[in-house]
Enzyme design. Structure first.
Site, mmCIF file in Angstrom:
data_model
loop_
_atom_site.group_PDB
_atom_site.id
_atom_site.type_symbol
_atom_site.label_atom_id
_atom_site.label_comp_id
_atom_site.label_asym_id
_atom_site.label_seq_id
_atom_site.Cartn_x
_atom_site.Cartn_y
_atom_site.Cartn_z
ATOM 1 N N SER A 114 0.825 -1.221 0.000
ATOM 2 C CA SER A 114 0.000 0.000 0.000
ATOM 3 C C SER A 114 0.848 1.255 0.000
ATOM 4 C CB SER A 114 -0.926 0.007 1.219
ATOM 5 O OG SER A 114 -1.927 -0.950 1.054
ATOM 6 N N THR A 115 2.035 1.174 0.619
ATOM 7 C CA THR A 115 2.873 2.377 0.715
ATOM 8 C C THR A 115 3.051 3.023 -0.651
ATOM 9 O OG1 THR A 115 4.045 1.434 2.599
ATOM 10 C CG2 THR A 115 5.140 3.244 1.431
ATOM 11 N N TYR A 145 1.204 3.159 -3.102
ATOM 12 C CA TYR A 145 0.001 3.766 -3.692
ATOM 13 C C TYR A 145 -0.457 5.018 -2.940
ATOM 14 C CZ TYR A 145 -0.190 -0.506 -6.382
ATOM 15 O OH TYR A 145 0.127 -1.526 -7.239
ATOM 16 N N GLY A 170 -1.817 11.094 -0.950
ATOM 17 C CA GLY A 170 -1.951 12.361 -0.212
ATOM 18 C C GLY A 170 -0.676 12.795 0.455
ATOM 19 N N GLY A 171 -0.232 12.046 1.462
ATOM 20 C CA GLY A 171 0.997 12.443 2.118
ATOM 21 C C GLY A 171 1.121 11.970 3.546
ATOM 22 N N GLU A 203 -5.885 18.411 4.622
ATOM 23 C CA GLU A 203 -6.844 17.377 4.215
ATOM 24 C C GLU A 203 -7.997 17.342 5.199
ATOM 25 O OE1 GLU A 203 -4.608 13.746 4.059
ATOM 26 O OE2 GLU A 203 -4.132 14.018 1.950
ATOM 27 N N HIS A 261 -13.186 4.248 1.441
ATOM 28 C CA HIS A 261 -13.136 5.517 0.718
ATOM 29 C C HIS A 261 -14.432 5.616 -0.073
ATOM 30 C CE1 HIS A 261 -11.890 8.773 -1.851
ATOM 31 N NE2 HIS A 261 -10.857 8.952 -1.060
ATOM 32 N N ARG A 265 -16.044 11.846 5.011
ATOM 33 C CA ARG A 265 -15.896 10.590 4.264
ATOM 34 C C ARG A 265 -16.825 9.451 4.705
ATOM 35 N NH1 ARG A 265 -9.632 8.668 3.561
ATOM 36 N NH2 ARG A 265 -9.093 10.319 2.118
ATOM 37 N N HIS A 292 -10.405 0.648 2.261
ATOM 38 C CA HIS A 292 -9.225 1.501 2.077
ATOM 39 C C HIS A 292 -8.170 1.290 3.159
ATOM 40 C CE1 HIS A 292 -7.121 4.897 0.457
ATOM 41 N NE2 HIS A 292 -7.274 5.636 1.528
ATOM 42 N N ARG A 314 -9.482 6.576 11.347
ATOM 43 C CA ARG A 314 -8.153 7.147 11.094
ATOM 44 C C ARG A 314 -8.250 8.559 10.526
ATOM 45 N NH1 ARG A 314 -4.590 6.619 5.837
ATOM 46 N NH2 ARG A 314 -6.682 6.660 4.956
HETATM 47 C C1 LIG Z 1 -4.504 4.056 -2.551
HETATM 48 C C2 LIG Z 1 -3.998 4.352 -1.158
HETATM 49 C C3 LIG Z 1 -3.734 5.654 -0.795
HETATM 50 C C4 LIG Z 1 -3.247 5.938 0.496
HETATM 51 N N1 LIG Z 1 -2.916 7.226 0.819
HETATM 52 C C5 LIG Z 1 -2.349 7.481 2.030
HETATM 53 C C6 LIG Z 1 -1.864 8.780 2.352
HETATM 54 O O1 LIG Z 1 -1.905 9.697 1.546
HETATM 55 N N2 LIG Z 1 -1.311 8.975 3.594
HETATM 56 C C7 LIG Z 1 -1.227 7.983 4.527
HETATM 57 O O2 LIG Z 1 -0.719 8.225 5.637
HETATM 58 N N3 LIG Z 1 -1.679 6.738 4.237
HETATM 59 C C8 LIG Z 1 -2.209 6.464 3.019
HETATM 60 N N4 LIG Z 1 -2.640 5.203 2.735
HETATM 61 C C9 LIG Z 1 -2.418 4.149 3.739
HETATM 62 C C10 LIG Z 1 -0.939 3.779 3.780
HETATM 63 O O3 LIG Z 1 -0.431 3.773 2.465
HETATM 64 C C11 LIG Z 1 -0.713 2.429 4.406
HETATM 65 O O4 LIG Z 1 -1.394 2.329 5.613
HETATM 66 C C12 LIG Z 1 0.780 2.185 4.680
HETATM 67 O O5 LIG Z 1 1.518 2.416 3.511
HETATM 68 C C13 LIG Z 1 1.005 0.786 5.187
HETATM 69 O O6 LIG Z 1 2.401 0.510 5.216
HETATM 70 P P1 LIG Z 1 2.870 -0.898 5.711
HETATM 71 O O7 LIG Z 1 4.362 -0.897 5.639
HETATM 72 O O8 LIG Z 1 2.233 -1.212 6.992
HETATM 73 O O9 LIG Z 1 2.252 -1.923 4.646
HETATM 74 P P2 LIG Z 1 2.431 -2.064 3.072
HETATM 75 O O10 LIG Z 1 3.052 -0.881 2.450
HETATM 76 O O11 LIG Z 1 1.108 -2.509 2.544
HETATM 77 O O12 LIG Z 1 3.456 -3.262 2.940
HETATM 78 C C14 LIG Z 1 3.109 -4.589 3.313
HETATM 79 C C15 LIG Z 1 4.221 -5.512 2.880
HETATM 80 O O13 LIG Z 1 4.034 -6.810 3.405
HETATM 81 C C16 LIG Z 1 4.249 -7.778 2.378
HETATM 82 N N5 LIG Z 1 3.533 -8.991 2.760
HETATM 83 C C17 LIG Z 1 2.222 -9.127 3.046
HETATM 84 N N6 LIG Z 1 1.961 -10.400 3.417
HETATM 85 C C18 LIG Z 1 3.126 -11.080 3.359
HETATM 86 C C19 LIG Z 1 3.507 -12.428 3.620
HETATM 87 N N7 LIG Z 1 2.629 -13.359 3.994
HETATM 88 N N8 LIG Z 1 4.789 -12.772 3.446
HETATM 89 C C20 LIG Z 1 5.720 -11.873 3.031
HETATM 90 N N9 LIG Z 1 5.409 -10.581 2.779
HETATM 91 C C21 LIG Z 1 4.139 -10.194 2.950
HETATM 92 C C22 LIG Z 1 3.748 -7.076 1.137
HETATM 93 O O14 LIG Z 1 4.209 -7.709 -0.026
HETATM 94 C C23 LIG Z 1 4.321 -5.689 1.372
HETATM 95 O O15 LIG Z 1 5.691 -5.655 1.040
HETATM 96 C C24 LIG Z 1 -3.104 4.893 1.447
HETATM 97 C C25 LIG Z 1 -3.394 3.588 1.077
HETATM 98 C C26 LIG Z 1 -3.830 3.307 -0.209
HETATM 99 C C27 LIG Z 1 -4.107 1.881 -0.573
#
Ligand SMILES: Cc1cc2nc3c(=O)[nH]c(=O)nc-3n(C[C@H](O)[C@H](O)[C@H](O)COP(=O)(O)OP(=O)(O)OC[C@H]3O[C@@H](n4cnc5c(N)ncnc54)[C@H](O)[C@@H]3O)c2cc1C
Length: 516
Positions: free
Chosen positions: A33-34, A36, A39-40, A105, A233, A280, A341, A376
Site C-alpha cells: 500500500s505504501t 500507492y 496524499g501524504g 486534508e 473511501h 468521508r 481503504h 483514522r
Molecule cells: C490508494 C492508497 C492511498 C493511500 N494514501 C495514504 C496517504 O496519503 N497517507 C497515509 O498516511 N496513508 C495512506 N494510505 C495508507 C498507507 O499507504 C498504508 O497504511 C501504509 O503504507 C502501510 O504501510 P505498511 O508498511 O504497513 O504496509 P504495506 O506498504 O502494505 O506493505 C506490506 C508488505 O508486506 C508484504 N507482505 C504481506 N503479506 C506477506 C507475507 N505473507 N509474506 C511476506 N510478505 C508479505 C507485502 O508484499 C508488502 O511488502 C493509502 C493507502 C492506499 C491503498
C-alpha cells in the site's frame, strides 16, 4: 522481518545498525500500500500549527477510542521523523519560498500534510528500498511468503491465547518459485504485512493486502483488536474486475461534482446538510445505503455541469483514467462505488510495537497501536508506520542479546498433493468470501447481516482448511486462508460492539454507547 512497505523497510534500516536483518516479502520489494499512498504524511511544521491541534484532530477522528498517550507520542515525534526521512533522500514538495509545502486534508485543522506531487508513497518506498539494497546488514528475499509464525506450538506444547509466555522463534517461509518451505529462525520477528483490503470486492489496496500478518499472529494465539473499524473511501471508479480500484479524489466533489443515483437523482441532502461535502464516512454510508435500497451496483458522480476546461486542467489523471475506459467526464457521469481503504485495528501492540507474544513485534497497518481509535485521520498512517518502526527497532536492539536461537523446530511437513481441479475452488472461494464481506459486513451492518456472514464464512472456512491440509501450498491458497481468518475477526468484533462508533455502523445499535 516480514513485509517491505514503509514500516518494514524503516525497521530494517534502523535495526541493521546492531544486527543482521532478513526481509521476506511476498511480491517485489516495492509492492504494498505504501507505494500507492497519494496524499501524504502529517506533521506539525508550521508556526500557525501546534502539537495540540494535531493531537485534538486525531482524537476527534478516533471517536473516543484513541490512546491519548500514543497520540501525543506520535504527533510530537513526527517532525523529527520527517527530517530523518529527508536525510535518507525522501523528497517532499516545496513552495516558491523554498519551504516545505504543507497541504490540508479533511479532518486536519491546519496545513500539515507533506507530499511529493500525488505520488508521496512511491517516493518514500523507492528511496527506502534503495537504502535497504545498499545496506550490507540487510538481506532481502522477494517472492517469499511467510506462512506461519514459530512458537512453542511447534515444540509440541498446547498453546492457548491466555498464556502469557508465548514466544516467537521465526517463521515458515514459502519460496514462491521453488515451492519449498524454509524454516527461518530469528531472535526477533516483526510482522509488517499491511492491511486487509482484499477482504472486499472493491478496494484501493494492492493484491498483497490480504491480512497475512494478522492471521498469522491470530493463529499463533496473539491478541488482535479493533478489527471492526475498516475505513472505506467513498468514491472509487466502478470498473468491475480492476484491482486495486482507482481512487476518485474528494477534491472533485470539493470542485462541485455531485453524487446521483443511477436514475439521476441527488441524494446526499437526505443524509447530511453538508450534502456531497459531508465527511468521508457519512458519504460512504449514504452511497452504500442508496445502493442497497435500490439494488444498484454503483452511484454516479456528476461533473458534467462544471467548466469543462477547468475540470480537465485540475483533474488530468482522473480524466485520462476515465477516458481509458470510455468515460468522458465532461459529458458522462462517472460511476463510483465505496472501496475498502484502511484497517484501523490489527495486532495489539504497546508503544514499542511489542505484541502480546514475546520476541514478536507488529508495525504499520498490521498493528493496532491506539493512534487511530475508531477512525483514522487522513495521512496519519504513514506517520504511524515510521514512528513505530523506530520504536520497535530501538526496543529490539536493546533486547537482542537476551535471546538465543530456538534450534529444535521441525522442518515443514510436505505431506499431501494438490489436484489442479481443486485449485479453481480456491479462486471461487476467494470471490465468495469477498461477496460475503461486501454484502453483509461492509459500511452499514446489522445483526442479521453479520450472522448471515458468519454462517456462510464457516462453510468456506471448513472447506479451505480441508483443502489446505492436503495441498501443496500456493500463495493464493495461503492468502485465502488468511483472509478467512481476518474476515472472521472483523465479523466477531463487529458483533461484539453493541453501538455505532467511528467507522463501525450497525442499524440495530445506531447510537454511540457513552458508557464504553
Ligand atoms: C490508494 C492508497 C492511498 C493511500 N494514501 C495514504 C496517504 O496519503 N497517507 C497515509 O498516511 N496513508 C495512506 N494510505 C495508507 C498507507 O499507504 C498504508 O497504511 C501504509 O503504507 C502501510 O504501510 P505498511 O508498511 O504497513 O504496509 P504495506 O506498504 O502494505 O506493505 C506490506 C508488505 O508486506 C508484504 N507482505 C504481506 N503479506 C506477506 C507475507 N505473507 N509474506 C511476506 N510478505 C508479505 C507485502 O508484499 C508488502 O511488502 C493509502 C493507502 C492506499 C491503498
Amino acid at each position: 522481518m516480514v513485509g517491505s512497505g514503509l514500516a518494514g523497510l524503516q525497521f530494517a534500516l534502523k535495526a541493521s545498525r546492531k544486527g543482521k536483518v532478513l526481509i521476506v516479502t511476498k511480491a517485489g520489494i516495492d509492492e504494498g500500500s505504501t507505494k500507492y499512498a497519494q496524499g501524504g504524511i502529517a506533521a506539525v511544521l508550521s508556526d500557525e500549527d501546534s502539537f495540540q491541534k494535531h493531537i485534538e484532530d486525531t482524537l476527534i477522528s478516533g471517536d473516543g477510542l484513541c490512546n491519548r498517550e500514543v497520540v501525543e507520542m506520535v504527533v510530537r515525534e513526527a517532525p523529527d521523523k520527517i527530517r530523518e526521512l529527508i536525510k535518507m533522500g525522501v523528497e517532499f514538495d516545496k513552495n516558491s519560498k523554498g519551504e516545505l509545502d504543507l497541504s490540508r486534508e479533511g479532518g486536519h485543522s491546519e496545513h500539515r500534510i507533506l507530499h511529493h506531487k500525488d505520488i508521496t508513497g512511491q517516493n518514500i518506498e523507492v528511496t527506502l528500498a534503495k537504502r535497504v539494497r545498499e545496506n550490507k546488514n540487510i538481506e532481502v528475499w522477494e517472492r517469499a511468503f511467510a506462512i506461519d509464525l514459530l512458537t512453542q506450538h511447534h515444540l509440541g506444547r498446547l498453546v492457548k491465547r491466555w498464556h502469557t509466555d508465548i514466544a516467537c522463534y521465526g517463521a515458515y517461509i514459502l519460496n514462491l518459485q521453488s515451492r519449498k518451505v524454509d524454516t527461518v529462525l530469528a531472535k526477533i520477528t516483526v510482522v509488517a504485512t499491511g492491511g486487509v483490503g482484499n477482504l472486499y470486492q472493491t478496494t484501493t489496496n494492492p493484491l498483497v493486502a490480504t491480512g497475512d500478518g494478522i492471521a498469522m499472529v491470530y493463529r499463533a494465539k496473539g491478541i488482535i483488536e479493533n478489527m471492526e473499524f475498516v475505513q472505506f473511501h467513498p468514491t472509487s471508479l466502478y470498473h468491475p474486475g480492476e484491482r486495486p480500484s482507482f481512487l476518485i479524489t474528494e477534491a472533485l466533489r470539493g470542485f462541485g461534482a455531485v453524487l446521483r443515483t443511477a436514475d439521476g437523482k441527488k441524494f446526499m441532502h437526505k443524509y447530511d446538510e453538508r450534502g456531497c461535502l459531508a465527511p468521508r464516512d457519512i458519504v460512504a454510508r449514504a452511497i452504500d445505503n442508496e445502493m442497497k435500497i435500490r439494488g444498484d451496483d454503483y452511484v454516479y458522480l456528476d461533473a458534467t455541469h462544471l467548466d469543462a476546461k477547468e475540470l480537465v486542467f485540475r483533474f488530468p489523471n482522473i480524466h485520462n483514467k476515465c477516458l481509458s475506459i470510455g468515460i468522458d467526464m465532461r459529458k458522462d457521469m462517472i460511476p463510483v462505488i465505496p472501496a475498502a481503504h484502511y484497517l484501523c485495528g490489527g495486532v495489539r501492540v504497546d508503544k514499542n510495537s511489542r505484541s502480546s507474544i514475546h520476541r514478536l513485534y507488529a508495525i504499520g497497518e498490521t498493528s493496532s497501536t491506539g493512534l487511530h481509535g475508531a477512525n483514522r485521520l487522513a495521512s496519519n498512517s504513514l506517520l504511524e508506520a515510521v514512528v513505530f518502526a523506530d520504536h520497535a527497532a530501538e526496543d529490539a536492539i536493546a533486547h537482542l542479546e537476551e535471546y538465543s536461537w530456538q534450534e529444535n523446530i521441525p522442518e515443514w511437513d510436505y505431506e499431501g498433493t494438490s489436484h489442479p481441479e481443486e485449485m479453481i475452488l480456491v479462486t471461487q472461494s476467494y470471490k465468495e468470501l469477498q461477496m460475503i464481506m461486501s454484502n453483509y459486513v461492509g459500511i452499514v451492518r446489522s445483526n442479521l447481516r453479520l450472522q448471515r456472514a458468519l454462517t456462510r464464512l464457516e462453510i468456506i472456512y471448513k472447506e479451505t482448511e480441508a483443502l489446505y491440509k492436503k495441498s501443496v501450498l500456493s500463495r493464493k491458497l495461503c492468502e485465502l486462508r488468511n483472509l478467512i481468518n481476518v474476515g472472521y475477526l472483523v465479523i466477531k468484533m463487529a458483533q461484539a460492539r453493541h453501538e455505532s462508533r467511528g467507522l463501525h455502523y450497525n442499524i440495530d445499535y445506531p447510537e454511540k454507547n457513552e458508557q464504553l
